[in-house]
Design a protein around this motif. Structure first.
Motif, PDB file in Angstrom:
ATOM      1  N   ASP A  27       0.861  -1.181   0.000  1.00 46.31           N
ATOM      2  CA  ASP A  27       0.000   0.000   0.000  1.00 46.31           C
ATOM      3  C   ASP A  27       0.904   1.240   0.000  1.00 46.31           C
ATOM      4  O   ASP A  27       1.784   1.353   0.854  1.00 46.31           O
ATOM      5  CB  ASP A  27      -0.875  -0.030   1.252  1.00 46.31           C
ATOM      6  CG  ASP A  27      -1.891   1.094   1.292  1.00 46.31           C
ATOM      7  OD1 ASP A  27      -1.606   2.201   0.785  1.00 46.31           O
ATOM      8  OD2 ASP A  27      -2.979   0.873   1.848  1.00 46.31           O
ATOM      9  N   ARG A  29       0.441   4.094   1.070  1.00 46.17           N
ATOM     10  CA  ARG A  29       0.398   4.781   2.368  1.00 46.17           C
ATOM     11  C   ARG A  29       1.361   4.133   3.351  1.00 46.17           C
ATOM     12  O   ARG A  29       1.985   4.822   4.161  1.00 46.17           O
ATOM     13  CB  ARG A  29      -1.021   4.781   2.927  1.00 46.17           C
ATOM     14  CG  ARG A  29      -1.979   5.661   2.117  1.00 46.17           C
ATOM     15  CD  ARG A  29      -3.371   5.458   2.572  1.00 46.17           C
ATOM     16  NE  ARG A  29      -3.701   4.042   2.310  1.00 46.17           N
ATOM     17  CZ  ARG A  29      -4.896   3.526   2.343  1.00 46.17           C
ATOM     18  NH1 ARG A  29      -5.911   4.269   2.652  1.00 46.17           N
ATOM     19  NH2 ARG A  29      -5.109   2.253   2.079  1.00 46.17           N
ATOM     20  N   GLN A  33       4.491   5.879   5.140  1.00 46.89           N
ATOM     21  CA  GLN A  33       4.558   5.826   6.607  1.00 46.89           C
ATOM     22  C   GLN A  33       5.915   5.310   7.063  1.00 46.89           C
ATOM     23  O   GLN A  33       6.548   5.886   7.943  1.00 46.89           O
ATOM     24  CB  GLN A  33       3.444   4.926   7.151  1.00 46.89           C
ATOM     25  CG  GLN A  33       3.515   4.672   8.639  1.00 46.89           C
ATOM     26  CD  GLN A  33       3.250   5.904   9.468  1.00 46.89           C
ATOM     27  OE1 GLN A  33       2.388   6.690   9.142  1.00 46.89           O
ATOM     28  NE2 GLN A  33       3.997   6.091  10.527  1.00 46.89           N
TER      29      GLN A  33
END
Length: 164
Positions: A27, A29, A33
């Motif tokens: 992902d 994201r 992160q």
């Protein structure tokens, strides 16, 4: 005009990173992160090293190095417990040195994280006081707080990959 070109370059980089993450099955994201977390820890480690280097030199540059480095450590540490959302560990498929134990033993991890925050705040106060002996002691305390977490929650592969 220049700002527009810059935005295009940034957008292209973001798209490329997103495509790489999707190709790897991750992902985007999670990729962002983990990269952000690693960058912030790198900032903290670099700042602590800068303070240590000043202590070794014997002639300490308080204003340009020690105070600003201690502030960086404190500011970053204020948020470190937010850098580990579920799913941002090895299960994400992204290379990370964060061990699953972070989420399995989260109460202990949070206790150690809070200790690091306390030591970082003390380091910042000591830097502002410009007391050499207090700085030496607090740098040691900060290092121990970092090590306590690293010993249990960071992969031993980190030191092999980073020549530490």
């Amino acid at each position: 005009m220049l700002a527009s070109g810059f935005r295009c370059v940034v957008a292209a980089i973001c798209v490329a990173l997103g495509l790489l993450a999707l190709q790897a099955g991750a992902d985007p994201r999670d990729v962002a992160q983990i990269k952000s977390r690693q960058d912030k820890f790198r900032d903290m480690g670099g700042a602590l090293k800068a303070i240590n280097d000043e202590l070794k030199k014997g002639r300490i540059d308080w204003d340009n190095t020690v105070v600003s480095s201690a502030q960086t450590i404190k500011n970053r540490s204020d948020y470190l417990l937010n850098w580990f959302p579920r799913g941002s560990g090895p299960e994400s498929g992204i290379k990370t040195y964060a061990l699953p134990a972070i989420w399995q033993n989260n109460n202990d991890f949070e206790t150690l994280g809070k200790l690091a925050q306390v030591e970082a705040a003390k380091l910042n106060q000591v830097a502002l006081s410009k007391e050499v002996n207090a700085l030496k002691a607090q740098v040691e305390a900060m290092g121990k707080a970092c090590k306590a977490c690293h010993d249990s929650y960071r992969s031993p592969d980190f030191s092999k990959d980073n020549d530490n």
